[in-house]
Enzyme design. Sequence first.
Site, PDB file in Angstrom:
ATOM      1  CG  HIS A 120      38.622 -60.203  67.852  1.00 23.27           C
ATOM      2  ND1 HIS A 120      39.285 -60.518  68.921  1.00 23.27           N
ATOM      3  CD2 HIS A 120      38.947 -61.380  66.834  1.00 23.27           C
ATOM      4  CE1 HIS A 120      40.142 -61.619  68.428  1.00 23.27           C
ATOM      5  NE2 HIS A 120      40.384 -61.986  67.841  1.00 23.27           N
ATOM      6  N   PRO A 134      45.825 -48.382  79.401  1.00 26.43           N
ATOM      7  CG  PRO A 134      46.680 -50.468  79.307  1.00 26.43           C
ATOM      8  CD  PRO A 134      46.553 -48.688  80.301  1.00 26.43           C
ATOM      9  CE1 TYR A 145      37.117 -53.431  74.137  1.00 28.03           C
ATOM     10  CE2 TYR A 145      37.166 -54.049  71.284  1.00 28.03           C
ATOM     11  CZ  TYR A 145      37.577 -53.854  72.695  1.00 28.03           C
ATOM     12  OH  TYR A 145      39.094 -54.659  72.821  1.00 28.03           O
ATOM     13  CE1 TYR A 180      38.865 -55.852  76.427  1.00 30.97           C
ATOM     14  CE2 TYR A 180      39.947 -55.178  77.922  1.00 30.97           C
ATOM     15  CZ  TYR A 180      39.446 -55.369  76.889  1.00 30.97           C
ATOM     16  OH  TYR A 180      40.239 -54.861  75.326  1.00 30.97           O
ATOM     17  CE  LYS A 223      38.103 -46.957  72.387  1.00 32.99           C
ATOM     18  NZ  LYS A 223      37.859 -47.790  71.609  1.00 32.99           N
TER      19      LYS A 223
HETATM   20  P1  FAD Z   1      54.423 -43.520  70.739  1.00 36.70           P
HETATM   21  O1  FAD Z   1      54.974 -44.792  69.867  1.00 36.70           O
HETATM   22  O2  FAD Z   1      55.351 -43.258  72.526  1.00 36.70           O
HETATM   23  O3  FAD Z   1      55.829 -42.852  69.722  1.00 36.70           O
HETATM   24  C1  FAD Z   1      57.022 -41.845  69.863  1.00 36.70           C
HETATM   25  C2  FAD Z   1      58.270 -41.871  69.030  1.00 36.70           C
HETATM   26  O4  FAD Z   1      58.591 -40.571  68.779  1.00 36.70           O
HETATM   27  C3  FAD Z   1      58.167 -43.169  69.729  1.00 36.70           C
HETATM   28  O5  FAD Z   1      59.064 -43.887  68.879  1.00 36.70           O
HETATM   29  C4  FAD Z   1      60.006 -42.787  70.066  1.00 36.70           C
HETATM   30  O6  FAD Z   1      61.089 -43.116  70.097  1.00 36.70           O
HETATM   31  C5  FAD Z   1      59.752 -41.346  69.512  1.00 36.70           C
HETATM   32  N1  FAD Z   1      60.962 -39.914  70.160  1.00 36.70           N
HETATM   33  C6  FAD Z   1      60.636 -39.648  71.598  1.00 36.70           C
HETATM   34  N2  FAD Z   1      61.380 -38.569  72.193  1.00 36.70           N
HETATM   35  C7  FAD Z   1      61.811 -37.887  70.526  1.00 36.70           C
HETATM   36  C8  FAD Z   1      62.903 -36.674  70.618  1.00 36.70           C
HETATM   37  N3  FAD Z   1      63.133 -36.312  71.245  1.00 36.70           N
HETATM   38  N4  FAD Z   1      63.536 -36.804  69.452  1.00 36.70           N
HETATM   39  C9  FAD Z   1      63.049 -37.691  68.393  1.00 36.70           C
HETATM   40  N5  FAD Z   1      61.855 -38.352  68.651  1.00 36.70           N
HETATM   41  C10 FAD Z   1      61.576 -38.914  70.221  1.00 36.70           C
HETATM   42  N6  FAD Z   1      47.974 -48.609  73.655  1.00 36.70           N
HETATM   43  C11 FAD Z   1      46.912 -49.640  73.391  1.00 36.70           C
HETATM   44  O7  FAD Z   1      46.143 -49.591  73.316  1.00 36.70           O
HETATM   45  N7  FAD Z   1      47.285 -50.761  74.215  1.00 36.70           N
HETATM   46  C12 FAD Z   1      47.986 -51.613  74.487  1.00 36.70           C
HETATM   47  O8  FAD Z   1      48.186 -52.505  74.776  1.00 36.70           O
HETATM   48  C13 FAD Z   1      49.090 -50.576  74.949  1.00 36.70           C
HETATM   49  N8  FAD Z   1      50.215 -50.928  75.975  1.00 36.70           N
HETATM   50  C14 FAD Z   1      51.499 -50.050  75.930  1.00 36.70           C
HETATM   51  C15 FAD Z   1      52.289 -50.318  76.685  1.00 36.70           C
HETATM   52  C16 FAD Z   1      53.595 -49.306  77.044  1.00 36.70           C
HETATM   53  C17 FAD Z   1      54.444 -49.690  77.515  1.00 36.70           C
HETATM   54  C18 FAD Z   1      53.246 -47.987  76.596  1.00 36.70           C
HETATM   55  C19 FAD Z   1      54.140 -46.750  76.315  1.00 36.70           C
HETATM   56  C20 FAD Z   1      52.398 -47.674  75.660  1.00 36.70           C
HETATM   57  C21 FAD Z   1      50.993 -48.519  74.987  1.00 36.70           C
HETATM   58  N9  FAD Z   1      50.010 -48.312  74.754  1.00 36.70           N
HETATM   59  C22 FAD Z   1      48.801 -49.202  74.426  1.00 36.70           C
HETATM   60  C23 FAD Z   1      49.943 -47.275  73.905  1.00 36.70           C
HETATM   61  C24 FAD Z   1      50.148 -46.949  72.997  1.00 36.70           C
HETATM   62  O9  FAD Z   1      51.424 -47.582  72.343  1.00 36.70           O
HETATM   63  C25 FAD Z   1      50.540 -45.469  72.303  1.00 36.70           C
HETATM   64  O10 FAD Z   1      49.000 -44.748  72.735  1.00 36.70           O
HETATM   65  C26 FAD Z   1      51.056 -45.250  71.155  1.00 36.70           C
HETATM   66  O11 FAD Z   1      52.421 -45.782  70.967  1.00 36.70           O
HETATM   67  C27 FAD Z   1      50.881 -44.190  70.747  1.00 36.70           C
HETATM   68  O12 FAD Z   1      51.185 -43.604  68.974  1.00 36.70           O
HETATM   69  P2  FAD Z   1      52.487 -41.961  69.248  1.00 36.70           P
HETATM   70  O13 FAD Z   1      53.343 -42.283  68.188  1.00 36.70           O
HETATM   71  O14 FAD Z   1      51.202 -41.172  69.739  1.00 36.70           O
HETATM   72  O15 FAD Z   1      53.075 -42.233  70.635  1.00 36.70           O
HETATM   73  C1  DHB Z   2      45.399 -55.013  74.761  1.00 36.74           C
HETATM   74  C2  DHB Z   2      45.549 -54.495  74.468  1.00 36.74           C
HETATM   75  C3  DHB Z   2      44.720 -53.454  75.785  1.00 36.74           C
HETATM   76  O1  DHB Z   2      45.089 -52.719  76.360  1.00 36.74           O
HETATM   77  C4  DHB Z   2      43.666 -53.663  75.352  1.00 36.74           C
HETATM   78  O2  DHB Z   2      42.348 -53.181  75.784  1.00 36.74           O
HETATM   79  C5  DHB Z   2      42.917 -54.712  74.399  1.00 36.74           C
HETATM   80  C6  DHB Z   2      44.639 -55.563  73.998  1.00 36.74           C
HETATM   81  C7  DHB Z   2      46.389 -56.188  73.563  1.00 36.74           C
HETATM   82  O3  DHB Z   2      48.367 -55.194  73.427  1.00 36.74           O
HETATM   83  O4  DHB Z   2      45.731 -57.444  72.814  1.00 36.74           O
END
Ligand code: FAD
Ligand code: DHB
Length: 391
Positions: A73, A294, A386, A202, A298
């Site tokens: 994009h 979100p 962005y 957005y 980022k």
């Molecule tokens: P996570 O993806 O949370 O991974 C952490 C892992 O550790 C998980 O698999 C968990 O099961 C595991 N874990 C936790 N505790 C333990 C333990 N005690 N022992 C062993 N394992 C454990 N970001 C965006 O940019 N756009 C979005 O639309 C967006 N939507 C989101 C929606 C939700 C509901 C959430 C929660 C987050 C969202 N995010 C979004 C943020 C983005 O998904 C996260 O920033 C990203 O997943 C971070 O990755 P991570 O690997 O640090 O953490």
């Molecule tokens: C999506 C999520 C976001 O937070 C964003 O800023 C743009 C896209 C997505 O889930 O596609």
Amino acid sequence: MERTQVAIIGAGPAGLLLGQLLLRQGIDAVILERHTAAHVLGRIRAGVLEPGTVELITRAGCDRRLRAEGLLHGGVNLCFGGERHRIDLVGLTGGKQVTVYGQTEVTRDLMDARAAAGAVTHYEAEEVSLHDFDGPRPFLRFVRDGAERTLHCEFIAGCDGFHGISRPSVPESAMETFERVYPFGWLGLLADVPPVNEELIYVNHEDGFALCSMRSPTRSRYYLQCPAEERVENWSDERFWDELRRRLDPEAASRLTTGPALEKSIAPLRSFVTEPLRFGRLFLAGDAAHIVPPTGAKGLNLAASDVHYLSEALIEHFCDGSSAGLEAYSSRALARIWKAERFSWWMTSMMHRFPEVGRFGRRIQRAELEYLVSSRAAATALAENYVGLPY
Ligand code: FAD
Ligand code: DHB
């Protein structure tokens, strides 16, 4: 009893990417994950990758499907006052584009590469606990298949998300936290319908924010601002589509294709940072260390940039015998984290309906949006954040 060089807690994008980057340099890492792989893959989350994140996934050797199926994009749209305005990311950033490719797909590609390399991931690892990370010989305890196990290591990477065990294992007196909770959430819906527009929209609407995103040319992801205490059961598919249509500009509203939801969920919005990111031989990365709201996509990208700094530091330690990168990890990562926190807070403030700001606040919000779409300098500031600030 088991031994590895780096014990990684969490098989989300941060843990899996770190594991893969280390593996490519011959550094052994074992991952402990609380859930099953299927559970991790079932969580619908982020969808927009910065070019820096794509580059890192490429370095990890996991970019084949992303290159074939990801959607490039070159622009993003802001809609307010019922009109849509395009921000030309390519033109304003010297040619940079973002890639639309779901977090679930990134995770699947990394899991597949890990399995193909025969690297060890203990899924369904229960009661993970961290020990002696302030000394030279840290270890983890966990329970798997009912048996207690021990994993000895040289370093621990806490990649276990916001609700993980790594951050709470650090004495409170050793860290400082910064937090802002927003008075609303995002209600998300995933459906196998063609996206309403080729690029993201957005939307700032009187009744609240909306976002039109996608996962593929046939799969759409939409979000609506909703009250923080809202329950997903209150939202039938029909109610969601009606409300989304109402918040779009007339042209987009007339093109919206609806269909049954594959998934619907509510995510709270929060800004959160822990400082520092290092406690002896424990390093925090990704959501374990920080959360962004979100807006601006980022979260996943910030987890990737942490992993960039941490993987470089660990590679430098194991391959060159230098601890300079490990010493610098926390400050290098935090400098970029705070800029992404600022951008996500600013995008959130500009695009959402905040009941408490009143009529004056709404006019200021409108002036900010009008300035943004009429000033090349202001639009450039949005565009360069962005697509992602440099590492
Ligand atoms: P996570 O993806 O949370 O991974 C952490 C892992 O550790 C998980 O698999 C968990 O099961 C595991 N874990 C936790 N505790 C333990 C333990 N005690 N022992 C062993 N394992 C454990 N970001 C965006 O940019 N756009 C979005 O639309 C967006 N939507 C989101 C929606 C939700 C509901 C959430 C929660 C987050 C969202 N995010 C979004 C943020 C983005 O998904 C996260 O920033 C990203 O997943 C971070 O990755 P991570 O690997 O640090 O953490
Ligand atoms: C999506 C999520 C976001 O937070 C964003 O800023 C743009 C896209 C997505 O889930 O596609």
